[in-house]
Design a protein around this motif. Structure first.
Motif, short mmCIF file in Angstrom:
data_model
loop_
_atom_site.label_atom_id
_atom_site.label_comp_id
_atom_site.label_asym_id
_atom_site.label_seq_id
_atom_site.Cartn_x
_atom_site.Cartn_y
_atom_site.Cartn_z
N LEU A 68 -12.20 1.29 -23.50
CA LEU A 68 -11.57 1.88 -22.33
C LEU A 68 -10.79 0.85 -21.52
CD1 LEU A 68 -14.47 4.23 -21.14
CD2 LEU A 68 -12.46 4.83 -22.48
N THR A 69 -11.33 -0.36 -21.41
CA THR A 69 -10.64 -1.41 -20.66
C THR A 69 -9.34 -1.80 -21.34
OG1 THR A 69 -12.76 -2.26 -19.85
CG2 THR A 69 -10.86 -3.75 -19.74
N HIS A 70 -9.39 -2.00 -22.66
CA HIS A 70 -8.17 -2.33 -23.39
C HIS A 70 -7.13 -1.22 -23.26
CE1 HIS A 70 -10.48 -5.53 -25.42
NE2 HIS A 70 -9.31 -6.00 -25.80
N MET A 71 -7.57 0.03 -23.42
CA MET A 71 -6.63 1.15 -23.37
C MET A 71 -5.96 1.25 -22.00
SD MET A 71 -7.26 5.21 -23.89
CE MET A 71 -7.68 5.39 -22.15
N LYS A 72 -6.73 1.05 -20.93
CA LYS A 72 -6.17 1.14 -19.59
C LYS A 72 -5.14 0.03 -19.35
CE LYS A 72 -5.98 3.43 -15.80
NZ LYS A 72 -5.49 4.82 -15.83
N CYS A 73 -5.44 -1.16 -19.84
CA CYS A 73 -4.49 -2.27 -19.71
C CYS A 73 -3.18 -1.96 -20.46
CB CYS A 73 -5.09 -3.57 -20.24
SG CYS A 73 -6.42 -4.22 -19.23
N LEU A 74 -3.31 -1.44 -21.68
CA LEU A 74 -2.13 -1.09 -22.47
C LEU A 74 -1.30 -0.01 -21.79
CD1 LEU A 74 -3.85 -1.04 -25.97
CD2 LEU A 74 -2.19 -2.74 -25.18
N GLU A 75 -2.00 0.97 -21.20
CA GLU A 75 -1.31 2.04 -20.49
C GLU A 75 -0.59 1.50 -19.26
OE1 GLU A 75 -2.33 6.59 -19.11
OE2 GLU A 75 -3.90 5.08 -18.92
N ASN A 76 -1.25 0.61 -18.53
CA ASN A 76 -0.67 0.08 -17.30
C ASN A 76 0.59 -0.74 -17.54
OD1 ASN A 76 -2.65 1.27 -15.73
ND2 ASN A 76 -3.92 -0.56 -15.58
N VAL A 77 0.67 -1.41 -18.68
CA VAL A 77 1.86 -2.22 -18.95
C VAL A 77 2.92 -1.46 -19.75
CG1 VAL A 77 0.56 -4.39 -18.85
CG2 VAL A 77 0.89 -3.25 -21.07
N GLY A 78 2.67 -0.17 -20.03
CA GLY A 78 3.70 0.67 -20.65
C GLY A 78 3.68 0.73 -22.15
N LEU A 79 2.65 0.18 -22.79
CA LEU A 79 2.64 0.16 -24.25
C LEU A 79 2.21 1.48 -24.88
CD1 LEU A 79 1.46 -3.46 -25.10
CD2 LEU A 79 3.57 -2.35 -25.86
N LEU A 80 1.82 2.46 -24.06
CA LEU A 80 1.51 3.78 -24.60
C LEU A 80 2.67 4.76 -24.44
CD1 LEU A 80 -2.22 4.33 -23.55
CD2 LEU A 80 -1.27 3.04 -25.45
N ARG A 81 3.81 4.27 -23.96
CA ARG A 81 4.99 5.14 -23.81
C ARG A 81 5.49 5.63 -25.17
NH1 ARG A 81 9.19 2.24 -19.78
NH2 ARG A 81 10.50 3.88 -20.70
N THR A 82 5.95 6.89 -25.19
CA THR A 82 6.46 7.48 -26.43
C THR A 82 7.99 7.56 -26.46
OG1 THR A 82 6.34 9.71 -25.51
CG2 THR A 82 4.39 8.90 -26.67
N ASP A 83 8.64 7.21 -25.35
CA ASP A 83 10.10 7.24 -25.31
C ASP A 83 10.65 5.87 -25.70
OD1 ASP A 83 8.85 6.38 -22.89
OD2 ASP A 83 10.82 6.33 -21.93
N ALA A 84 11.86 5.84 -26.22
CA ALA A 84 12.47 4.60 -26.69
C ALA A 84 12.95 3.75 -25.52
CB ALA A 84 13.63 4.90 -27.62
N ILE A 85 12.80 2.43 -25.66
CA ILE A 85 13.34 1.48 -24.68
C ILE A 85 14.24 0.50 -25.41
CG2 ILE A 85 11.30 1.68 -23.20
CD1 ILE A 85 10.48 -1.12 -24.25
N ASN A 86 15.12 -0.16 -24.66
CA ASN A 86 16.02 -1.14 -25.26
C ASN A 86 15.41 -2.53 -25.14
OD1 ASN A 86 18.36 -3.19 -25.22
ND2 ASN A 86 19.32 -1.32 -25.97
#
Length: 419
Positions: A277-295
Protein backbone atom coordinates in the motif's frame (compact mmCIF):
# COMPACT_ATOMS: atom_id res chain seq x y z
CA UNK A 1 -13.60 -30.14 -34.59
CA UNK A 2 -11.71 -29.44 -31.35
CA UNK A 3 -9.35 -26.67 -32.40
CA UNK A 4 -8.77 -23.66 -30.12
CA UNK A 5 -7.08 -20.30 -30.65
CA UNK A 6 -5.55 -18.83 -27.47
CA UNK A 7 -4.72 -15.12 -27.61
CA UNK A 8 -2.11 -14.08 -25.05
CA UNK A 9 1.01 -15.68 -23.59
CA UNK A 10 1.47 -14.03 -20.18
CA UNK A 11 1.43 -15.74 -16.80
CA UNK A 12 -2.28 -16.62 -16.78
CA UNK A 13 -2.22 -17.70 -20.42
CA UNK A 14 0.72 -20.03 -19.82
CA UNK A 15 -1.16 -21.77 -17.00
CA UNK A 16 -4.34 -22.06 -19.08
CA UNK A 17 -2.40 -23.46 -22.04
CA UNK A 18 -0.51 -25.93 -19.83
CA UNK A 19 -3.81 -27.22 -18.39
CA UNK A 20 -5.41 -27.30 -21.86
CA UNK A 21 -2.60 -29.59 -22.97
CA UNK A 22 -3.51 -31.99 -20.15
CA UNK A 23 -6.83 -32.64 -21.92
CA UNK A 24 -5.95 -33.59 -25.48
CA UNK A 25 -9.34 -35.30 -25.89
CA UNK A 26 -11.12 -31.96 -25.76
CA UNK A 27 -8.28 -29.88 -27.17
CA UNK A 28 -6.76 -31.80 -30.06
CA UNK A 29 -5.16 -28.73 -31.67
CA UNK A 30 -4.35 -25.27 -30.33
CA UNK A 31 -2.69 -22.14 -31.65
CA UNK A 32 -0.99 -19.69 -29.27
CA UNK A 33 -0.96 -16.13 -30.60
CA UNK A 34 0.66 -13.08 -29.05
CA UNK A 35 2.32 -9.82 -30.00
CA UNK A 36 5.60 -11.47 -28.91
CA UNK A 37 5.75 -14.71 -30.91
CA UNK A 38 8.99 -15.81 -29.23
CA UNK A 39 7.09 -16.28 -25.95
CA UNK A 40 4.61 -18.55 -27.75
CA UNK A 41 7.46 -20.53 -29.33
CA UNK A 42 9.20 -20.96 -25.97
CA UNK A 43 6.00 -22.29 -24.37
CA UNK A 44 5.39 -24.62 -27.31
CA UNK A 45 8.92 -26.04 -26.94
CA UNK A 46 8.34 -26.56 -23.22
CA UNK A 47 5.05 -28.43 -23.71
CA UNK A 48 5.80 -30.54 -26.78
CA UNK A 49 6.61 -34.11 -25.87
CA UNK A 50 4.40 -33.85 -22.76
CA UNK A 51 1.07 -33.65 -24.59
CA UNK A 52 -0.82 -35.15 -27.52
CA UNK A 53 -2.28 -31.73 -28.32
CA UNK A 54 -0.87 -30.29 -31.54
CA UNK A 55 0.49 -26.80 -30.90
CA UNK A 56 1.04 -23.98 -33.41
CA UNK A 57 2.07 -20.37 -32.80
CA UNK A 58 1.51 -17.01 -34.46
CA UNK A 59 2.28 -13.33 -34.06
CA UNK A 60 -0.80 -11.17 -33.48
CA UNK A 61 -1.65 -7.59 -32.58
CA UNK A 62 -5.03 -8.10 -30.89
CA UNK A 63 -5.71 -4.35 -30.94
CA UNK A 64 -6.38 -4.70 -34.67
CA UNK A 65 -9.63 -6.47 -35.45
CA UNK A 66 -8.55 -7.12 -39.06
CA UNK A 67 -5.51 -9.07 -37.84
CA UNK A 68 -7.62 -11.15 -35.45
CA UNK A 69 -10.16 -11.89 -38.20
CA UNK A 70 -7.41 -12.90 -40.63
CA UNK A 71 -5.83 -15.29 -38.11
CA UNK A 72 -9.17 -16.87 -37.21
CA UNK A 73 -10.07 -17.34 -40.89
CA UNK A 74 -6.68 -18.89 -41.53
CA UNK A 75 -6.61 -21.25 -38.51
CA UNK A 76 -10.37 -21.97 -38.35
CA UNK A 77 -10.76 -22.67 -34.61
CA UNK A 78 -14.02 -23.62 -32.92
CA UNK A 79 -13.46 -21.05 -30.16
CA UNK A 80 -11.14 -18.25 -29.06
CA UNK A 81 -9.84 -18.03 -25.50
CA UNK A 82 -8.89 -14.42 -24.79
CA UNK A 83 -6.21 -14.24 -22.07
CA UNK A 84 -4.70 -11.04 -23.45
CA UNK A 85 -5.40 -7.60 -21.96
CA UNK A 86 -8.97 -6.55 -21.07
CA UNK A 87 -8.45 -3.58 -23.42
CA UNK A 88 -8.76 -6.04 -26.30
CA UNK A 89 -12.01 -7.78 -25.31
CA UNK A 90 -14.24 -5.89 -27.74
CA UNK A 91 -11.82 -6.20 -30.64
CA UNK A 92 -11.67 -9.96 -30.19
CA UNK A 93 -15.44 -10.26 -29.70
CA UNK A 94 -15.95 -8.37 -32.97
CA UNK A 95 -13.57 -10.75 -34.72
CA UNK A 96 -15.38 -13.79 -33.32
CA UNK A 97 -18.71 -12.48 -34.56
CA UNK A 98 -17.25 -11.77 -38.01
CA UNK A 99 -15.85 -15.30 -38.30
CA UNK A 100 -18.50 -17.36 -36.48
CA UNK A 101 -16.52 -18.72 -33.51
CA UNK A 102 -17.23 -18.88 -29.77
CA UNK A 103 -15.56 -16.47 -27.33
CA UNK A 104 -14.23 -16.93 -23.75
CA UNK A 105 -12.39 -14.42 -21.54
CA UNK A 106 -11.27 -13.96 -17.93
CA UNK A 107 -11.85 -10.24 -17.27
CA UNK A 108 -14.32 -7.61 -18.43
CA UNK A 109 -13.54 -4.85 -20.88
CA UNK A 110 -11.51 -1.83 -19.80
CA UNK A 111 -10.48 1.18 -21.87
CA UNK A 112 -6.73 1.54 -22.22
CA UNK A 113 -6.73 5.34 -22.15
CA UNK A 114 -9.33 6.56 -19.67
CA UNK A 115 -8.68 10.17 -20.76
CA UNK A 116 -9.65 9.57 -24.41
CA UNK A 117 -12.47 12.12 -25.09
CA UNK A 118 -14.75 9.72 -27.00
CA UNK A 119 -14.44 7.00 -24.37
CA UNK A 120 -14.76 9.58 -21.59
CA UNK A 121 -18.13 10.79 -22.83
CA UNK A 122 -19.54 7.25 -22.92
CA UNK A 123 -17.95 6.46 -19.55
CA UNK A 124 -19.41 9.50 -17.78
CA UNK A 125 -22.88 8.70 -19.13
CA UNK A 126 -22.51 5.13 -17.88
CA UNK A 127 -21.38 6.32 -14.42
CA UNK A 128 -24.56 8.38 -14.10
CA UNK A 129 -26.69 5.37 -15.08
CA UNK A 130 -24.95 3.06 -12.58
CA UNK A 131 -24.45 5.59 -9.79
CA UNK A 132 -20.77 4.76 -9.24
CA UNK A 133 -17.37 5.30 -10.85
CA UNK A 134 -17.37 2.48 -13.41
CA UNK A 135 -13.82 2.39 -14.74
CA UNK A 136 -14.60 -1.17 -15.73
CA UNK A 137 -18.03 -2.76 -16.03
CA UNK A 138 -19.86 -5.39 -18.07
CA UNK A 139 -22.19 -3.09 -20.00
CA UNK A 140 -19.80 -2.89 -22.96
CA UNK A 141 -19.87 -6.67 -23.41
CA UNK A 142 -23.48 -7.28 -22.40
CA UNK A 143 -24.36 -5.03 -25.34
CA UNK A 144 -23.25 -7.91 -27.61
CA UNK A 145 -26.04 -10.22 -26.32
CA UNK A 146 -28.33 -9.98 -29.35
CA UNK A 147 -25.45 -10.22 -31.85
CA UNK A 148 -24.08 -13.44 -30.35
CA UNK A 149 -27.56 -14.92 -29.92
CA UNK A 150 -28.52 -14.22 -33.52
CA UNK A 151 -25.20 -15.68 -34.71
CA UNK A 152 -25.75 -18.85 -32.65
CA UNK A 153 -22.49 -18.23 -30.77
CA UNK A 154 -21.55 -18.38 -27.10
CA UNK A 155 -19.60 -15.61 -25.36
CA UNK A 156 -18.48 -16.62 -21.85
CA UNK A 157 -17.41 -13.66 -19.74
CA UNK A 158 -15.06 -13.71 -16.75
CA UNK A 159 -13.90 -17.32 -16.60
CA UNK A 160 -11.13 -16.66 -14.07
CA UNK A 161 -11.32 -17.00 -10.30
CA UNK A 162 -12.82 -13.66 -9.32
CA UNK A 163 -14.77 -13.18 -11.47
CA UNK A 164 -15.33 -16.77 -12.49
CA UNK A 165 -15.04 -19.33 -9.72
CA UNK A 166 -16.65 -16.93 -7.22
CA UNK A 167 -19.54 -16.58 -9.68
CA UNK A 168 -19.88 -20.37 -9.91
CA UNK A 169 -19.66 -20.67 -6.11
CA UNK A 170 -22.64 -18.27 -5.95
CA UNK A 171 -24.71 -20.29 -8.43
CA UNK A 172 -23.75 -23.54 -6.66
CA UNK A 173 -24.73 -22.16 -3.23
CA UNK A 174 -28.09 -21.01 -4.57
CA UNK A 175 -28.76 -24.34 -6.28
CA UNK A 176 -27.77 -26.63 -3.39
CA UNK A 177 -27.86 -24.68 -0.11
CA UNK A 178 -30.39 -21.82 -0.29
CA UNK A 179 -33.83 -20.88 -1.46
CA UNK A 180 -32.63 -17.28 -1.50
CA UNK A 181 -29.24 -15.65 -0.91
CA UNK A 182 -29.32 -12.26 0.82
CA UNK A 183 -25.66 -11.42 1.49
CA UNK A 184 -22.46 -12.28 -0.36
CA UNK A 185 -18.96 -11.36 0.83
CA UNK A 186 -16.20 -12.28 -1.63
CA UNK A 187 -12.82 -12.63 0.10
CA UNK A 188 -9.57 -12.75 -1.90
CA UNK A 189 -6.50 -13.46 0.21
CA UNK A 190 -2.95 -13.87 -1.06
CA UNK A 191 -0.74 -15.04 1.80
CA UNK A 192 2.27 -15.46 -0.51
CA UNK A 193 5.66 -13.78 -0.23
CA UNK A 194 7.84 -13.23 -3.33
CA UNK A 195 10.64 -11.43 -1.52
CA UNK A 196 10.61 -8.25 -3.64
CA UNK A 197 10.07 -4.84 -2.01
CA UNK A 198 7.24 -4.29 -4.51
CA UNK A 199 5.73 -6.40 -7.30
CA UNK A 200 2.26 -7.25 -8.57
CA UNK A 201 1.02 -10.83 -8.86
CA UNK A 202 -0.68 -10.23 -12.20
CA UNK A 203 -0.40 -7.64 -14.96
CA UNK A 204 0.77 -4.45 -13.16
CA UNK A 205 -1.22 -2.20 -15.48
CA UNK A 206 -4.50 -3.92 -14.60
CA UNK A 207 -3.69 -4.66 -10.95
CA UNK A 208 -2.70 -1.11 -9.98
CA UNK A 209 -5.65 0.48 -11.78
CA UNK A 210 -8.03 -1.89 -10.01
CA UNK A 211 -6.65 -1.14 -6.56
CA UNK A 212 -6.41 2.64 -6.98
CA UNK A 213 -10.01 3.02 -8.25
CA UNK A 214 -12.79 4.06 -5.82
CA UNK A 215 -14.33 1.18 -3.86
CA UNK A 216 -17.99 0.26 -4.18
CA UNK A 217 -20.49 -2.35 -3.11
CA UNK A 218 -24.10 -3.27 -3.86
CA UNK A 219 -26.71 -2.78 -1.14
CA UNK A 220 -30.52 -2.55 -1.20
CA UNK A 221 -30.73 -2.21 -4.97
CA UNK A 222 -28.10 0.49 -5.45
CA UNK A 223 -24.36 1.11 -5.53
CA UNK A 224 -22.55 2.62 -2.55
CA UNK A 225 -19.23 4.24 -3.48
CA UNK A 226 -16.38 4.89 -1.03
CA UNK A 227 -12.88 6.32 -1.26
CA UNK A 228 -10.28 3.85 -2.53
CA UNK A 229 -8.97 1.52 0.22
CA UNK A 230 -10.97 3.36 2.90
CA UNK A 231 -12.78 0.32 4.36
CA UNK A 232 -10.51 -2.17 6.12
CA UNK A 233 -11.41 -5.42 7.88
CA UNK A 234 -9.41 -8.28 9.41
CA UNK A 235 -10.15 -11.93 8.73
CA UNK A 236 -8.63 -15.21 9.88
CA UNK A 237 -8.28 -17.16 6.63
CA UNK A 238 -8.13 -20.97 6.86
CA UNK A 239 -4.56 -22.25 6.22
CA UNK A 240 -3.30 -18.66 5.80
CA UNK A 241 -4.06 -16.83 9.04
CA UNK A 242 -5.08 -13.33 10.10
CA UNK A 243 -4.83 -10.76 7.30
CA UNK A 244 -5.86 -7.15 6.65
CA UNK A 245 -8.28 -6.83 3.75
CA UNK A 246 -9.79 -3.82 1.99
CA UNK A 247 -13.08 -3.27 0.18
CA UNK A 248 -12.67 -2.84 -3.61
CA UNK A 249 -14.97 -2.51 -6.57
CA UNK A 250 -14.94 -5.76 -8.54
CA UNK A 251 -16.80 -6.61 -11.71
CA UNK A 252 -18.56 -9.75 -10.49
CA UNK A 253 -20.54 -7.64 -8.02
CA UNK A 254 -22.33 -6.11 -11.01
CA UNK A 255 -23.22 -9.42 -12.65
CA UNK A 256 -24.17 -11.16 -9.39
CA UNK A 257 -26.46 -8.26 -8.44
CA UNK A 258 -28.19 -8.80 -11.79
CA UNK A 259 -28.28 -12.60 -11.77
CA UNK A 260 -28.76 -13.70 -8.12
CA UNK A 261 -32.43 -12.97 -7.28
CA UNK A 262 -33.21 -11.45 -3.88
CA UNK A 263 -29.63 -10.50 -3.00
CA UNK A 264 -29.48 -7.52 -0.61
CA UNK A 265 -25.75 -6.82 -0.40
CA UNK A 266 -22.57 -7.91 -2.20
CA UNK A 267 -19.08 -6.82 -1.18
CA UNK A 268 -15.57 -7.69 -2.37
CA UNK A 269 -12.48 -7.66 -0.12
CA UNK A 270 -8.83 -8.24 -1.03
CA UNK A 271 -5.83 -8.56 1.28
CA UNK A 272 -2.84 -6.20 1.07
CA UNK A 273 0.27 -5.75 3.17
CA UNK A 274 1.35 -2.32 4.36
CA UNK A 275 4.47 -2.34 2.17
CA UNK A 276 2.36 -2.82 -0.97
CA UNK A 277 0.00 0.00 0.00
CA UNK A 278 2.84 2.41 0.79
CA UNK A 279 4.59 1.76 -2.52
CA UNK A 280 1.33 2.09 -4.46
CA UNK A 281 0.44 5.40 -2.81
CA UNK A 282 3.89 6.81 -3.57
CA UNK A 283 3.61 5.74 -7.22
CA UNK A 284 0.15 7.29 -7.45
CA UNK A 285 1.31 10.55 -5.86
CA UNK A 286 4.13 11.03 -8.37
CA UNK A 287 1.89 10.24 -11.36
CA UNK A 288 3.19 6.82 -12.34
CA UNK A 289 -0.31 5.30 -12.32
CA UNK A 290 -1.55 7.70 -15.01
CA UNK A 291 -3.06 6.05 -18.10
CA UNK A 292 -2.84 9.06 -20.43
CA UNK A 293 0.23 9.72 -22.58
CA UNK A 294 2.81 12.34 -21.59
CA UNK A 295 5.69 13.82 -23.57
CA UNK A 296 9.17 12.83 -22.39
CA UNK A 297 12.21 14.00 -24.37
CA UNK A 298 10.11 14.34 -27.49
CA UNK A 299 8.55 10.88 -27.16
CA UNK A 300 5.08 9.97 -25.90
CA UNK A 301 4.95 7.46 -23.04
CA UNK A 302 2.14 6.23 -20.81
CA UNK A 303 3.39 6.36 -17.19
CA UNK A 304 1.71 3.16 -16.00
CA UNK A 305 3.11 1.26 -19.01
CA UNK A 306 6.59 2.61 -18.24
CA UNK A 307 6.18 1.45 -14.63
CA UNK A 308 5.11 -1.97 -15.88
CA UNK A 309 8.43 -2.27 -17.75
CA UNK A 310 10.34 -1.54 -14.53
CA UNK A 311 8.51 -4.00 -12.25
CA UNK A 312 9.19 -7.75 -12.07
CA UNK A 313 7.25 -9.76 -14.65
CA UNK A 314 4.45 -11.60 -12.73
CA UNK A 315 5.28 -14.72 -14.78
CA UNK A 316 8.76 -14.70 -13.16
CA UNK A 317 7.51 -14.82 -9.57
CA UNK A 318 6.78 -18.57 -9.45
CA UNK A 319 10.13 -19.93 -8.22
CA UNK A 320 10.44 -17.39 -5.39
CA UNK A 321 6.85 -17.14 -4.09
CA UNK A 322 5.99 -19.15 -0.98
CA UNK A 323 2.75 -19.40 0.98
CA UNK A 324 -0.89 -19.91 0.05
CA UNK A 325 -3.93 -18.15 -1.37
CA UNK A 326 -7.46 -18.46 -0.02
CA UNK A 327 -10.29 -17.17 -2.22
CA UNK A 328 -13.96 -17.77 -1.56
CA UNK A 329 -17.43 -16.46 -0.72
CA UNK A 330 -19.44 -16.19 2.48
CA UNK A 331 -23.17 -16.55 1.78
CA UNK A 332 -26.05 -15.76 4.12
CA UNK A 333 -29.62 -16.53 3.13
CA UNK A 334 -32.61 -18.72 3.88
CA UNK A 335 -33.41 -22.37 3.31
CA UNK A 336 -36.89 -23.68 4.17
CA UNK A 337 -37.57 -20.47 6.07
CA UNK A 338 -34.44 -20.76 8.26
CA UNK A 339 -31.48 -18.36 7.99
CA UNK A 340 -28.09 -19.99 7.41
CA UNK A 341 -24.53 -19.06 6.45
CA UNK A 342 -21.92 -21.03 4.52
CA UNK A 343 -18.38 -20.32 3.29
CA UNK A 344 -17.14 -21.89 0.04
CA UNK A 345 -13.44 -21.41 -0.65
CA UNK A 346 -10.30 -22.78 -2.28
CA UNK A 347 -6.78 -22.83 -0.84
CA UNK A 348 -3.89 -22.93 -3.31
CA UNK A 349 -0.17 -23.34 -2.52
CA UNK A 350 2.24 -21.20 -4.54
CA UNK A 351 5.03 -23.76 -4.63
CA UNK A 352 2.71 -26.65 -5.53
CA UNK A 353 1.51 -24.60 -8.49
CA UNK A 354 5.08 -23.87 -9.51
CA UNK A 355 6.00 -27.55 -9.31
CA UNK A 356 3.12 -28.44 -11.65
CA UNK A 357 3.11 -25.67 -14.25
CA UNK A 358 5.95 -23.26 -13.37
CA UNK A 359 3.62 -20.55 -12.07
CA UNK A 360 2.71 -18.85 -8.80
CA UNK A 361 -0.80 -19.40 -7.45
CA UNK A 362 -2.32 -16.10 -8.65
CA UNK A 363 -1.81 -17.04 -12.30
CA UNK A 364 -2.77 -20.65 -11.52
CA UNK A 365 -6.09 -19.76 -9.89
CA UNK A 366 -7.04 -17.71 -12.96
CA UNK A 367 -5.58 -19.94 -15.66
CA UNK A 368 -7.22 -23.18 -14.49
CA UNK A 369 -10.79 -21.74 -14.56
CA UNK A 370 -10.06 -20.24 -17.98
CA UNK A 371 -9.29 -23.73 -19.23
CA UNK A 372 -12.41 -25.18 -17.55
CA UNK A 373 -14.77 -22.56 -18.99
CA UNK A 374 -13.30 -23.12 -22.45
CA UNK A 375 -13.65 -26.88 -22.10
CA UNK A 376 -17.33 -26.61 -21.12
CA UNK A 377 -18.06 -24.42 -24.14
CA UNK A 378 -16.14 -26.64 -26.55
CA UNK A 379 -17.57 -29.96 -25.33
CA UNK A 380 -21.12 -28.55 -25.56
CA UNK A 381 -21.92 -28.47 -21.83
CA UNK A 382 -22.16 -24.68 -21.77
CA UNK A 383 -22.61 -24.04 -25.47
CA UNK A 384 -25.71 -21.87 -25.91
CA UNK A 385 -26.22 -18.73 -27.99
CA UNK A 386 -25.72 -15.41 -26.23
CA UNK A 387 -23.44 -13.59 -23.80
CA UNK A 388 -23.19 -15.14 -20.33
CA UNK A 389 -21.53 -14.64 -16.98
CA UNK A 390 -20.67 -17.91 -15.28
CA UNK A 391 -23.35 -17.73 -12.57
CA UNK A 392 -26.03 -17.92 -15.30
CA UNK A 393 -25.03 -21.48 -16.24
CA UNK A 394 -25.27 -24.85 -14.47
CA UNK A 395 -22.51 -24.75 -11.81
CA UNK A 396 -22.20 -28.49 -11.20
CA UNK A 397 -19.92 -29.48 -14.11
CA UNK A 398 -17.62 -26.53 -13.39
CA UNK A 399 -17.43 -27.39 -9.67
CA UNK A 400 -16.62 -31.00 -10.55
CA UNK A 401 -13.88 -29.86 -12.94
CA UNK A 402 -12.32 -27.61 -10.26
CA UNK A 403 -11.68 -30.69 -8.13
CA UNK A 404 -10.30 -32.59 -11.12
CA UNK A 405 -7.95 -29.92 -12.46
CA UNK A 406 -6.29 -28.63 -9.30
CA UNK A 407 -8.59 -26.20 -7.45
CA UNK A 408 -10.46 -28.31 -4.85
CA UNK A 409 -13.03 -26.43 -2.81
CA UNK A 410 -14.40 -26.64 0.74
CA UNK A 411 -17.85 -25.85 2.15
CA UNK A 412 -17.95 -24.67 5.79
CA UNK A 413 -21.17 -24.21 7.73
CA UNK A 414 -21.47 -21.25 10.16
CA UNK A 415 -18.11 -19.60 9.37
CA UNK A 416 -16.57 -16.53 10.95
CA UNK A 417 -18.36 -13.45 9.58
CA UNK A 418 -16.63 -10.37 8.18
CA UNK A 419 -18.38 -7.90 10.52
Amino acid sequence: MSRLLVIGCGGVAQVAISKICQDSETFKEIMIASRTKSKCDDLKAKLEGKTNTKIETAALDADKVEEVIALIESYKPEAVLNVALPYQDLTIMDACLATGVHYIDTANYEAEDTEDPEWRAIYEKRCKELGFTAYFDYSWQWAYQDKFKEAGLTALLGSGFDPGVTSVFSAYALKHYFDEIHYIDILDCNGGDHGYPFATNFNPEINLREVSAPGSYWEDGKWVEVEAMSIKREYDFPQVGQKDMYLLHHEEIESLAKNIPGVKRIRFFMTFGQSYLTHMKCLENVGLLRTDAINFNGQEIVPIQFLKALLPDPASLGPRTVGKTNIGCIFTGVKDGVEKTIYIYNVCDHQECYAEVGSQAISYTTGVPAMIGTKLVMDGTWKQPGVYNLEELDPDPFMEALNKYGLPWVVVENPQMVD
